[in-house]
Design a protein around this motif. Structure first.
Motif, PDB file in Angstrom:
ATOM      1  N   TYR A 151       0.826  -1.221  -0.087  1.00 44.14           N
ATOM      2  CA  TYR A 151       0.025  -0.016   0.145  1.00 44.14           C
ATOM      3  C   TYR A 151       0.850   1.213   0.108  1.00 44.14           C
ATOM      4  O   TYR A 151       1.865   1.320   0.551  1.00 44.14           O
ATOM      5  CB  TYR A 151      -0.968   0.045   1.138  1.00 44.14           C
ATOM      6  CG  TYR A 151      -0.405  -0.261   2.491  1.00 44.14           C
ATOM      7  CD1 TYR A 151      -0.250  -1.691   3.022  1.00 44.14           C
ATOM      8  CD2 TYR A 151       0.164   0.655   3.157  1.00 44.14           C
ATOM      9  CE1 TYR A 151       0.273  -1.896   4.174  1.00 44.14           C
ATOM     10  CE2 TYR A 151       0.938   0.251   4.480  1.00 44.14           C
ATOM     11  CZ  TYR A 151       1.002  -1.070   4.935  1.00 44.14           C
ATOM     12  OH  TYR A 151       1.572  -1.288   6.156  1.00 44.14           O
ATOM     13  N   GLY A 152       0.426   2.299  -0.542  1.00 45.18           N
ATOM     14  CA  GLY A 152       1.049   3.679  -0.484  1.00 45.18           C
ATOM     15  C   GLY A 152       2.236   3.592  -1.472  1.00 45.18           C
ATOM     16  O   GLY A 152       3.038   4.835  -1.365  1.00 45.18           O
ATOM     17  N   LEU A 153       2.607   3.007  -2.410  1.00 44.01           N
ATOM     18  CA  LEU A 153       3.817   2.987  -3.088  1.00 44.01           C
ATOM     19  C   LEU A 153       3.631   3.860  -4.347  1.00 44.01           C
ATOM     20  O   LEU A 153       4.751   4.168  -4.594  1.00 44.01           O
ATOM     21  CB  LEU A 153       4.374   1.611  -3.511  1.00 44.01           C
ATOM     22  CG  LEU A 153       4.402   0.419  -2.431  1.00 44.01           C
ATOM     23  CD1 LEU A 153       5.087  -0.809  -2.967  1.00 44.01           C
ATOM     24  CD2 LEU A 153       5.792   1.122  -1.596  1.00 44.01           C
ATOM     25  N   GLU A 154       2.458   4.116  -4.787  1.00 42.74           N
ATOM     26  CA  GLU A 154       2.523   4.809  -6.129  1.00 42.74           C
ATOM     27  C   GLU A 154       2.935   6.296  -5.706  1.00 42.74           C
ATOM     28  O   GLU A 154       3.577   6.826  -6.775  1.00 42.74           O
ATOM     29  CB  GLU A 154       1.012   4.918  -6.460  1.00 42.74           C
ATOM     30  CG  GLU A 154      -0.129   5.371  -5.448  1.00 42.74           C
ATOM     31  CD  GLU A 154      -0.372   4.594  -4.154  1.00 42.74           C
ATOM     32  OE1 GLU A 154      -0.152   3.081  -4.160  1.00 42.74           O
ATOM     33  OE2 GLU A 154      -0.874   5.059  -3.408  1.00 42.74           O
ATOM     34  N   ARG A 155       2.729   6.777  -4.561  1.00 43.53           N
ATOM     35  CA  ARG A 155       3.433   8.209  -4.356  1.00 43.53           C
ATOM     36  C   ARG A 155       4.735   8.325  -4.310  1.00 43.53           C
ATOM     37  O   ARG A 155       5.453   9.249  -4.359  1.00 43.53           O
ATOM     38  CB  ARG A 155       2.844   8.740  -3.034  1.00 43.53           C
ATOM     39  CG  ARG A 155       2.809   8.233  -1.778  1.00 43.53           C
ATOM     40  CD  ARG A 155       2.216   8.650  -0.560  1.00 43.53           C
ATOM     41  NE  ARG A 155       1.428   9.935  -0.967  1.00 43.53           N
ATOM     42  CZ  ARG A 155       0.825  10.795  -0.010  1.00 43.53           C
ATOM     43  NH1 ARG A 155       1.203  10.617   0.971  1.00 43.53           N
ATOM     44  NH2 ARG A 155       0.101  11.901  -0.290  1.00 43.53           N
TER      45      ARG A 155
END
Ligand code: FES
Length: 257
Positions: A151-155
């Motif tokens: 989770y949260g890796l796109e940023r």
């Protein structure tokens, strides 16, 4: 700098994954702007309500343009369950920033090739870290380990060089531990945050490769300022408080490697 304390106002409290939330609050005190690796204590309940102790949560992102702080946190007990119930426009007591954090100017002056390694919710403080490194023109490589669904890796991606993912289940990326894909000898410095067994394993690989490793320790905290001795860790220089002397330490100091 002494920590500041104020009634913070909630802008958003979003569900990121089943037990992961992203809390965004207004922090108007620019004289107490946080930097990477620092943390705040949050108290979303009255003095006569359990749980009594504030909860310490690291800064996921400080946005100076909007004077907002984001906290990415895992709902793991009574305190974080109460924080998860906060809604837009609610206010609660926020104290910080606390801890030494990562000394990004020092890192930038000494190291060229940098790897950032995070495990699970330990990736939370690493976003502010890569943001500060990228703002100075240094995009580190990122290595992350999750149990199953990341989770949260796109940023992270726009701020990093290569992004590597390992999962215990094999659902995404490398099937296994993050240490299976990390080669410290390719770097001058490794910066790490995650579960202690993971950080110890990363530190051991770095020690064997002769590469410096800084780790951000996580301990349950009460006072947050080194007064209650509730977050003591053992170091090569004797007992130290994680909240006051850390949470960032040289891995050799706390793990001996
Ligand atoms: Fe009290 Fe660290 S939380 S000494």
């Amino acid at each position: 700098m002494r920590a500041a304390c104020c009634e913070a106002t909630v802008l958003r409290n979003e569900v990121i994954a089943p037990d992961i939330r992203l809390l965004t609050v207004v922090w108007p005190d620019r004289d107490h702007a946080p930097h990477a690796g620092q943390f705040f204590t949050l108290r979303a309940w009255g003095a006569d309500e359990a749980p009594f102790m504030s909860r310490s949560i690291s800064v996921h992102r400080w946005n100076p343009d909007s004077s907002t702080i984001e906290f990415l946190y895992q709902v793991v007990g009574e305190g974080t369950e109460k924080i998860a119930q906060l809604k837009m426009k609610d206010t609660f007591q926020l104290t910080g920033p606390m801890g030494n954090g990562f000394d990004v100017p020092d890192i930038l002056s000494k190291y060229k090739k940098i790897a950032v390694v995070g495990g699970g919710i330990g990736t939370a403080p690493l976003y502010q870290l890569v943001k500060e490194l990228a703002a100075a023109g240094k995009k580190p490589d990122l290595y992350t380990g999750f149990r199953d669904e990341p989770y949260g890796l796109e940023r992270f991606s726009p701020l990093c060089g290569r992004v590597h993912v390992a999962t215990d289940s094999g659902k995404v990326g490398y099937h296994g531990l993050v240490t299976g894909i990390l080669h410290p000898e390719e770097y001058d410095l490794v910066l790490c945050c995650g579960p202690e067994p993971m950080m110890k394993a990363v530190a051991a690989k770095c020690g064997a490769a002769g590469v410096k490793c800084l780790v951000s320790l996580e301990k349950k905290m009460a006072c947050g300022v080194g007064a209650c001795l509730g977050c003591t860790c053992h170091t090569t220089e004797g007992a130290k408080s994680v909240c006051k002397h850390g949470p960032v330490f040289d891995s050799k100091e706390v793990f001996g490697q």
